[in-house]
Design a protein around this motif. Structure first.
Motif, PDB file in Angstrom:
ATOM      1  N   UNK B 100       0.791  -1.098  -0.088  1.00 14.39           N
ATOM      2  CA  UNK B 100       0.091  -0.080   0.193  1.00 14.39           C
ATOM      3  C   UNK B 100       0.671   1.277   0.308  1.00 14.39           C
ATOM      4  N   UNK B 101       1.194   2.362  -1.227  1.00 18.56           N
ATOM      5  CA  UNK B 101       1.688   3.382  -1.169  1.00 18.56           C
ATOM      6  C   UNK B 101       1.878   4.309  -0.163  1.00 18.56           C
ATOM      7  N   UNK B 102       0.201   4.964  -0.152  1.00 14.66           N
ATOM      8  CA  UNK B 102       0.289   5.769   0.752  1.00 14.66           C
ATOM      9  C   UNK B 102       0.716   5.175   2.587  1.00 14.66           C
ATOM     10  N   UNK B 146       9.325   5.192   6.715  1.00 13.12           N
ATOM     11  CA  UNK B 146       9.427   6.200   5.071  1.00 13.12           C
ATOM     12  C   UNK B 146       7.762   5.352   4.331  1.00 13.12           C
ATOM     13  N   UNK B 147       7.379   6.124   3.234  1.00 14.03           N
ATOM     14  CA  UNK B 147       6.212   5.913   2.486  1.00 14.03           C
ATOM     15  C   UNK B 147       6.894   4.799   1.683  1.00 14.03           C
ATOM     16  N   UNK B 148       5.712   3.744   1.820  1.00 12.50           N
ATOM     17  CA  UNK B 148       6.198   3.087   0.733  1.00 12.50           C
ATOM     18  C   UNK B 148       6.434   3.303  -0.589  1.00 12.50           C
ATOM     19  N   UNK B 149       5.406   4.238  -1.077  1.00  9.55           N
ATOM     20  CA  UNK B 149       5.197   4.423  -2.286  1.00  9.55           C
ATOM     21  C   UNK B 149       6.551   5.178  -3.280  1.00  9.55           C
ATOM     22  N   UNK B 150       7.524   5.398  -2.163  1.00  5.23           N
ATOM     23  CA  UNK B 150       8.316   6.376  -2.191  1.00  5.23           C
ATOM     24  C   UNK B 150       9.990   6.046  -2.135  1.00  5.23           C
ATOM     25  N   UNK B 152      12.336   2.702  -3.953  1.00  4.35           N
ATOM     26  CA  UNK B 152      12.455   2.524  -5.316  1.00  4.35           C
ATOM     27  C   UNK B 152      11.381   0.894  -5.037  1.00  4.35           C
ATOM     28  N   UNK B 153      11.602   0.281  -6.849  1.00  2.00           N
ATOM     29  CA  UNK B 153      11.222  -1.023  -6.714  1.00  2.00           C
ATOM     30  C   UNK B 153      11.339  -2.102  -5.972  1.00  2.00           C
ATOM     31  N   UNK B 154      12.828  -2.158  -5.840  1.00  4.44           N
ATOM     32  CA  UNK B 154      14.261  -2.429  -5.257  1.00  4.44           C
ATOM     33  C   UNK B 154      13.532  -2.362  -3.608  1.00  4.44           C
ATOM     34  N   UNK B 155      13.321  -1.247  -3.029  1.00  3.57           N
ATOM     35  CA  UNK B 155      13.173  -1.266  -2.022  1.00  3.57           C
ATOM     36  C   UNK B 155      11.834  -1.966  -1.124  1.00  3.57           C
ATOM     37  N   UNK B 156      10.960  -1.837  -2.367  1.00  7.49           N
ATOM     38  CA  UNK B 156       9.870  -2.487  -2.056  1.00  7.49           C
ATOM     39  C   UNK B 156       9.734  -3.711  -1.625  1.00  7.49           C
ATOM     40  N   UNK B 157      10.329  -3.955  -2.821  1.00  6.57           N
ATOM     41  CA  UNK B 157      10.426  -5.961  -3.147  1.00  6.57           C
ATOM     42  C   UNK B 157      10.963  -6.013  -1.845  1.00  6.57           C
ATOM     43  N   UNK B 158      11.531  -5.754  -1.308  1.00  9.64           N
ATOM     44  CA  UNK B 158      12.833  -6.306   0.567  1.00  9.64           C
ATOM     45  C   UNK B 158      10.868  -5.674   1.307  1.00  9.64           C
ATOM     46  N   UNK B 159      10.832  -5.045   1.107  1.00 13.35           N
ATOM     47  CA  UNK B 159       9.974  -4.714   2.159  1.00 13.35           C
ATOM     48  C   UNK B 159       8.739  -5.677   1.577  1.00 13.35           C
ATOM     49  N   UNK B 160       8.531  -6.243   1.092  1.00 12.09           N
ATOM     50  CA  UNK B 160       7.277  -7.707   0.880  1.00 12.09           C
ATOM     51  C   UNK B 160       8.043  -8.275   1.338  1.00 12.09           C
TER      52      UNK B 160
END
Lengths: 333, 504
Positions: B100-102, B146-150, B152-160
């Motif tokens: 959830x990007x927000x 940090x906001x997930x939407x902010x 990078x794609x790779x870091x978002x992947x890490x969060x996932x």
């Protein structure tokens, strides 16, 4: 999504029945509704079908009907125009105030120019800059209203010597016993129906409204079509403003207030799809006519004037609900 | 079967999995095993059934008539949906991330599972602490606030991945995780995978990239045409073995070799670039020639085609049509120049679903089918009839809404839309995607016929047999660049796979 498809629908039978009813309603519902409304009021009030009252209703809906033609095109192309009410006020004020300065014909041309400019402005923002039409025209609703107030200072504007000009003929005159605004509306309905159904532009309105991306990938400039739709809406609203001014021979800032709602209510009642790509100008007019009859009928029956809003509220919410529900395949839940 | 340590260490065991879609057998009696702390590479060509298998495992699809079994830690499971799979510790990281990007990183990690205070409000302090711990444990330098939407794609992947971790993942499936990562980001991901492996998580790693297969996995399972094709130990496997297990197929005989005479050059692309998508592309297509554009999803093929067709802006470079330097500003220009484009996403870009067969066929031709802006309706009807017969489009009526037609018939209408304009160049992007086998063969035949009639054709496809069957010449794309060009006997599966798959 895929999962929902995989799970066999136990309510399938019910759904197909609902669909069938929905389909029948879609096909003939409007005409049926029209006759029910007419029948109801002609029984309830003996004056309703009198020639005088019929002419009155037609004259009243002619202004909304003219605006509705543009609205039908705009909604079919996939957008909304909430600015029509304020633009009606503005063009009416412009034509009245200009009349005594430059004469009737130039005044009308100026009013039309104002409508075209407003439409082109919206069309540019929505078509070319891809801004949301709902918000942009909501802004225009307020902005144009403000311009009217600045222009008139909130004062009542009128033509000083109404008996010395033929200008009043447009809104008040009769031709072969029919009010002129009704004839104008009839001609416009015919012209724009032909444009929508028989021309390249008309077809492109449907295709852009149905799927802007696929239209673009077929070589159609979707932005140009959207732009043109708003220009047409501005033009027709200016015509409505002129007729309005001519009927009253005077104008004030709140003349067109709330028109956007009445017009949209009528148009969606007339089956113009809110998601774009589907619409019929004549059906939209019948929707407007039903709204007009309800308004007139309730007054004849002695209901207070604000009762029409209750009716419009029920219509708008009901029609949208039915529209969405039939697409989802269920009316409740 | 020995009931030894090997079986107890088995975390996932799927056997006899079959899945049929209308007209396609996507999986047939497929089995797969995964041990604790093991990384298993799942490889195969596009359409081999990797994605379908993943979706079956993660509860998104159900097998045919419930045939086949999935055992998690020795226990038989029947997932009804993705949530149940998740609750059992089987988690998939799809290419399209689901954050959830927000919301903040911490909220995302504990989404649906947020720590509460005794007043049932969110316990922000604990939330941050726990998130910080998990991120540290994974060796990640990301702030919980940090906001997930902010990111990078790779870091978002890490969060996932971190979220999967908090859910107590026993099996993690990665679906082409590196497709949008840079080299350094990939290294970080691999480090995390190693950490997870040490913690005993079983990992299924789906990829097209052979170097990654060798770098990360312990074992390799190969799928081909929806069936098991082989199991290999990575330490002893050779690249050639894997590739032959992936291919090992005769080209279907429904392909018509294009015998058309090659005429003058129709399209020439010079140094064409589009920022961030593709760079310095050079190629040409001649009359009667079918050029195949082969590559992985995301290699920039579709973007290149859409740019030539005027649907995307050109950053630099030239497009020449019959030697003329043309500046195609929009799709309208492209159509006027005699270009046609059959897009990959048919429902989104190909047809107007609400409109009829007739209207969809004539949609691009309208300006040439009118007098003073008025449509020539009789001609419109005749054109549809002509192409309905030529392409054997089956529809109950010309007025039928296109939404009610099958994928194959919809596709034929999109093709008819261009043929009625007598194009010089036709680009077909994944022309047989989502189409049943019969229509597929018809469309392949049609492509050969188009070339024979003198049209220059570009076909984009991810399906190896298709691209080999229809093309006279194949260009491969990798990461936004042309990575190879093959004609005649050089068109081999080996060559193509090597050219697209980034083998070091």
């Amino acid at each position: 999504m895929q999962q929902a498809e995989l799970m066999a629908n136990p309510a399938e039978q019910r759904t197909t029945l609902m669909r069938r009813i929905a389909k029948a309603t879609e096909k003939h519902g409007l005409i049926v509704a029209f006759f029910i409304v007419v029948a109801f009021f002609s029984i309830a009030s003996e004056n309703f079908l009198s020639p005088k009252n019929v002419m009155l209703v037609l004259r009243q809906v002619s202004i909304l009907g003219t605006i509705a033609i543009g609205m039908t095109i705009v909604i079919t192309v996939g957008h909304f125009d909430l600015s029509v009410g304020s633009l009606t006020s503005l063009t009416a004020v412009v034509v009245i105030s200009m009349h005594d300065i430059v004469g009737p014909v130039p005044a009308m041309l100026i009013a039309i120019l104002v409508g075209l400019i407003s439409g082109a402005f919206i069309g540019y923002l929505v078509g070319y800059l891809r801004l949301n039409s709902l918000i942009i025209t909501l802004g225009m609703l307020v902005g144009l209203q403000a311009i009217v107030l600045i222009y008139t200072g909130g004062k009542y504007t009128r033509i000083v010597a109404p008996d010395e000009t033929w200008f009043g003929f447009i809104g008040r005159g009769f031709l072969f016993g029919v009010p002129l605004p009704v004839i104008i509306l009839g001609v416009l309905l015919l012209i724009f129906s032909v444009i929508l159904l028989k021309t390249v532009f008309g077809r492109q309105v449907f295709s852009v409204g149905g799927n802007p991306t696929a239209s673009k990938f077929s070589g159609i400039s979707d932005r140009k079509i959207i732009f043109t739709a708003f220009v047409i809406s501005g033009f027709l609203t200016a015509i409505a403003g002129i007729i309005m001014g001519s009927r009253l021979m005077a104008a004030q800032n709140y003349l067109g207030q709330g028109y956007e709602f009445e017009v949209i209510a009528g148009v969606i009642l007339g089956g113009v799809s809110l998601s774009g790509g589907e619409g019929n100008i004549f059906k939209a007019f019948i929707g407007i006519l039903i709204i007009g009859i309800l308004k007139n009928g309730f007054l004849l029956l002695g209901f207070p004037y604000y009762f029409q809003w209750v009716a419009q509220w029920v219509i708008v919410v009901g029609v949208v609900w039915l529209d969405v529900a039939t697409k989802r395949g269920k009316v409740l839940g | 079967m020995e009931e030894t340590a090997a079986t107890t260490a088995r975390v996932l065991e799927a056997s006899g999995i079959s899945k049929t879609f209308p007209g396609v057998k996507a999986l047939e009696n497929v089995s797969l095993t995964l041990n604790k702390g093991e990384v298993l590479s799942l490889v195969g060509e596009n359409g081999a059934g990797k994605s379908t298998l993943t979706k079956v495992l993660s509860g998104l699809y159900r097998t045919d008539h419930g045939v086949g079994s999935i055992k998690l830690n020795g226990e038989l499971v029947h997932f009804q949906n993705a949530k149940e799979a998740k609750d059992h510790g089987l988690i998939t990281i799809f290419q399209e991330l689901s954050l959830v990007k927000g919301l903040t990183v911490a909220e995302n990690v504990f989404l649906g599972n947020l720590p509460r205070t005794k007043f049932n409000l969110i316990d922000w302090h604990t939330l941050r602490e726990q998130t910080r711990n998990i991120l540290a444990e994974m060796g990640l330098d990301i702030s919980p606030d940090e906001l997930a939407g902010d990111l990078s794609i790779s870091k978002q992947q890490m969060v996932e991945i971190a979220r999967a971790f908090t859910l107590g993942a026993k099996v993690l499936i990665f679906d082409e995780p590196t497709s949008s990562l840079t080299e350094t980001e990939k290294e970080i991901l691999f480090k995390i995978i190693h950490t997870l492996r040490e913690k005993g998580v079983g990992i299924i790693y789906i990829t097209h990239k052979m170097d990654e297969v060798f770098e990360i996995s312990d074992r390799i399972t190969v799928l081909r045409d929806g069936k098991n094709s082989g199991d290999l130990n990575t330490s002893t496997a050779k690249l050639d073995d894997i590739i032959s297990l992936m291919i090992g197929r005769v080209i279907d005989d429904y392909f018509h070799k294009n015998e058309a005479e090659k005429g003058k050059e129709i399209l020439r692309v010079e140094q064409l670039s589009s920022a961030g998508l593709f760079k310095d592309i050079n190629f040409s297509v001649r009359q009667g020639e079918v050029v195949g554009l082969y590559g992985l999803v995301g290699a920039g093929r579709t973007e290149l085609a859409e740019t030539i067709f005027g649907a995307r802006p050109v950053t630099s470079g030239k497009v020449l049509i019959e030697g003329q330097d043309v500046r195609i500003k929009d799709t309208g220009d492209a159509v006027r120049l005699g270009l046609g484009f059959v897009p990959e996403d048919r429902k989104e870009k190909g047809v107007v679903l609400k409109m009829s067969c007739i209207e969809n066929t004539s949609i691009a031709k309208l300006p040439w089918m009118s007098n003073y802006g008025f449509l020539r309706e009789k001609e419109e009807k005749e054109i549809f009839k002509e192409y309905k017969d030529k392409l054997s489009i089956s529809t109950p009526s010309p007025q039928q809404q296109v939404v009610k037609l099958s994928g194959g018939n919809q596709q034929k209408i999109v093709i008819a839309k261009w043929l009625c304009l007598n194009p010089r160049l036709l680009i077909l992007d994944e022309p047989t995607r989502g189409i049943d086998v019969g229509s597929k063969a018809e469309i392949h035949k049609l492509i050969a016929k188009l070339a024979e009639s003198g049209i220059a054709v570009i076909v984009i496809s991810s399906e190896m047999p298709e691209i080999m069957g229809v093309s006279d010449r194949i260009m491969t794309m990798r990461e936004g660049k042309i990575s190879g060009e093959f004609t005649g006997d050089d068109i081999t599966e080996q060559n193509l796979i090597t050219a697209i798959a980034h083998v070091n």
